[in-house]
Design a protein around this motif. Sequence first.
Motif, mmCIF file in Angstrom:
data_model
loop_
_atom_site.group_PDB
_atom_site.id
_atom_site.type_symbol
_atom_site.label_atom_id
_atom_site.label_comp_id
_atom_site.label_asym_id
_atom_site.label_seq_id
_atom_site.Cartn_x
_atom_site.Cartn_y
_atom_site.Cartn_z
ATOM 1 N N MET A 145 17.178 -31.999 -56.958
ATOM 2 C CA MET A 145 15.986 -31.473 -56.343
ATOM 3 C C MET A 145 16.356 -30.659 -55.116
ATOM 4 O O MET A 145 17.342 -30.915 -54.465
ATOM 5 N N ASP A 146 15.502 -29.744 -54.776
ATOM 6 C CA ASP A 146 15.695 -28.837 -53.660
ATOM 7 C C ASP A 146 14.684 -29.189 -52.567
ATOM 8 O O ASP A 146 13.514 -29.409 -52.851
ATOM 9 N N SER A 147 15.141 -29.234 -51.319
ATOM 10 C CA SER A 147 14.235 -29.629 -50.236
ATOM 11 C C SER A 147 13.085 -28.646 -50.060
ATOM 12 O O SER A 147 12.042 -29.017 -49.509
ATOM 13 N N SER A 148 13.231 -27.427 -50.543
ATOM 14 C CA SER A 148 12.138 -26.460 -50.410
ATOM 15 C C SER A 148 10.927 -26.861 -51.253
ATOM 16 O O SER A 148 9.804 -26.455 -50.962
ATOM 17 N N SER A 149 11.123 -27.689 -52.269
ATOM 18 C CA SER A 149 9.988 -28.120 -53.100
ATOM 19 C C SER A 149 9.063 -29.060 -52.336
ATOM 20 O O SER A 149 7.865 -29.110 -52.590
ATOM 21 N N SER A 150 9.608 -29.808 -51.387
ATOM 22 C CA SER A 150 8.800 -30.756 -50.626
ATOM 23 C C SER A 150 8.283 -30.168 -49.321
ATOM 24 O O SER A 150 7.399 -30.747 -48.686
ATOM 25 N N ALA A 151 8.813 -29.028 -48.901
ATOM 26 C CA ALA A 151 8.489 -28.459 -47.590
ATOM 27 C C ALA A 151 6.992 -28.202 -47.374
ATOM 28 O O ALA A 151 6.473 -28.545 -46.311
ATOM 29 N N PRO A 152 6.268 -27.617 -48.339
ATOM 30 C CA PRO A 152 4.842 -27.377 -48.084
ATOM 31 C C PRO A 152 4.041 -28.677 -47.875
ATOM 32 O O PRO A 152 3.147 -28.727 -47.018
ATOM 33 N N PHE A 153 4.357 -29.712 -48.630
ATOM 34 C CA PHE A 153 3.648 -30.989 -48.483
ATOM 35 C C PHE A 153 4.005 -31.651 -47.158
ATOM 36 O O PHE A 153 3.151 -32.232 -46.484
ATOM 37 N N LEU A 154 5.269 -31.556 -46.758
ATOM 38 C CA LEU A 154 5.679 -32.106 -45.467
ATOM 39 C C LEU A 154 4.983 -31.351 -44.340
ATOM 40 O O LEU A 154 4.497 -31.969 -43.381
ATOM 41 N N LEU A 155 4.885 -30.044 -44.466
ATOM 42 C CA LEU A 155 4.192 -29.239 -43.456
ATOM 43 C C LEU A 155 2.711 -29.606 -43.386
ATOM 44 O O LEU A 155 2.164 -29.817 -42.296
ATOM 45 N N ALA A 156 2.067 -29.699 -44.533
ATOM 46 C CA ALA A 156 0.632 -30.032 -44.556
ATOM 47 C C ALA A 156 0.375 -31.424 -43.987
ATOM 48 O O ALA A 156 -0.543 -31.610 -43.170
ATOM 49 N N SER A 157 1.178 -32.397 -44.374
ATOM 50 C CA SER A 157 0.957 -33.756 -43.879
ATOM 51 C C SER A 157 1.332 -33.861 -42.404
ATOM 52 O O SER A 157 0.678 -34.582 -41.642
ATOM 53 N N GLY A 158 2.359 -33.131 -41.983
ATOM 54 C CA GLY A 158 2.732 -33.110 -40.566
ATOM 55 C C GLY A 158 1.644 -32.471 -39.715
ATOM 56 O O GLY A 158 1.348 -32.944 -38.613
ATOM 57 N N ALA A 159 1.040 -31.396 -40.223
ATOM 58 C CA ALA A 159 -0.054 -30.743 -39.496
ATOM 59 C C ALA A 159 -1.292 -31.646 -39.442
ATOM 60 O O ALA A 159 -1.962 -31.734 -38.404
ATOM 61 N N LEU A 160 -1.592 -32.307 -40.548
ATOM 62 C CA LEU A 160 -2.713 -33.260 -40.562
ATOM 63 C C LEU A 160 -2.472 -34.371 -39.552
ATOM 64 O O LEU A 160 -3.362 -34.727 -38.775
ATOM 65 N N HIS A 161 -1.265 -34.908 -39.552
ATOM 66 C CA HIS A 161 -0.912 -35.972 -38.616
ATOM 67 C C HIS A 161 -1.046 -35.485 -37.171
ATOM 68 O O HIS A 161 -1.588 -36.190 -36.316
ATOM 69 N N LEU A 162 -0.575 -34.282 -36.891
ATOM 70 C CA LEU A 162 -0.675 -33.739 -35.538
ATOM 71 C C LEU A 162 -2.141 -33.572 -35.128
ATOM 72 O O LEU A 162 -2.520 -33.949 -34.010
ATOM 73 N N GLY A 163 -2.956 -33.044 -36.015
ATOM 74 C CA GLY A 163 -4.381 -32.903 -35.698
ATOM 75 C C GLY A 163 -5.037 -34.236 -35.418
ATOM 76 O O GLY A 163 -5.807 -34.391 -34.461
ATOM 77 N N PHE A 164 -4.726 -35.216 -36.243
ATOM 78 C CA PHE A 164 -5.245 -36.574 -36.043
ATOM 79 C C PHE A 164 -4.774 -37.123 -34.701
ATOM 80 O O PHE A 164 -5.558 -37.644 -33.907
ATOM 81 N N GLN A 165 -3.484 -36.990 -34.431
ATOM 82 C CA GLN A 165 -2.918 -37.563 -33.208
ATOM 83 C C GLN A 165 -3.484 -36.892 -31.968
ATOM 84 O O GLN A 165 -3.776 -37.560 -30.977
ATOM 85 N N LEU A 166 -3.656 -35.584 -31.998
ATOM 86 C CA LEU A 166 -4.254 -34.892 -30.854
ATOM 87 C C LEU A 166 -5.698 -35.332 -30.635
ATOM 88 O O LEU A 166 -6.135 -35.494 -29.485
ATOM 89 N N THR A 167 -6.425 -35.552 -31.710
ATOM 90 C CA THR A 167 -7.801 -36.037 -31.590
ATOM 91 C C THR A 167 -7.832 -37.418 -30.954
ATOM 92 O O THR A 167 -8.641 -37.700 -30.061
ATOM 93 N N VAL A 168 -6.937 -38.277 -31.390
ATOM 94 C CA VAL A 168 -6.856 -39.624 -30.805
ATOM 95 C C VAL A 168 -6.489 -39.522 -29.328
ATOM 96 O O VAL A 168 -7.124 -40.155 -28.473
ATOM 97 N N SER A 169 -5.487 -38.718 -29.003
ATOM 98 C CA SER A 169 -4.987 -38.628 -27.627
ATOM 99 C C SER A 169 -5.960 -37.963 -26.668
ATOM 100 O O SER A 169 -6.052 -38.366 -25.504
ATOM 101 N N LEU A 170 -6.657 -36.940 -27.146
ATOM 102 C CA LEU A 170 -7.511 -36.154 -26.254
ATOM 103 C C LEU A 170 -8.980 -36.571 -26.260
ATOM 104 O O LEU A 170 -9.706 -36.260 -25.316
#
Length: 138
Positions: free
Chosen positions: A1-26
């Motif tokens: 497997m190639d890590s580029s296949s998982s990159a979009p899902f990691l980006l989307a979940s990382g962005a979702l997590h960041l949005g959630f975390q900023l909402t909790v923090s702020l």
Amino acid sequence: MDSSSSAPFLLASGALHLGFQLTVSLVVYPALADAPESAWREIHDAHSRRITPVVVIVYGLLVVACGWAVLAGPDGWTIVSVAAAAVAGLLTAFGAAPTHGRLGQSWSRELVHRLLLIDRGRTAAAVVCAVAAFLAAR
């Protein structure tokens, strides 16, 4: 497997997590910290009931994305992203969750302060996770 296949899902979940975390923090934790001691238990219990399903979804997606990235053979920025997600998860499991457990029993200025400090660490980890995932996806 190639890590580029998982990159979009990691980006989307990382962005979702960041949005959630900023909402909790702020928004969420400052409101929780401002709750009057006399109504603490009721407010904290309501917070816990409402946020738990969201935490399960956000962290569940992040775990799946990180697992896929590891199985795909992570490299460079993907490793940084996965490591930062792990830091956020560990801070949640071994910092925020036990502190919430104690706060569920009774209000404590010291515990609220500890929760806010732990949350800053989780926010920093979420930023690193999302930025590294973005760089990995380029």
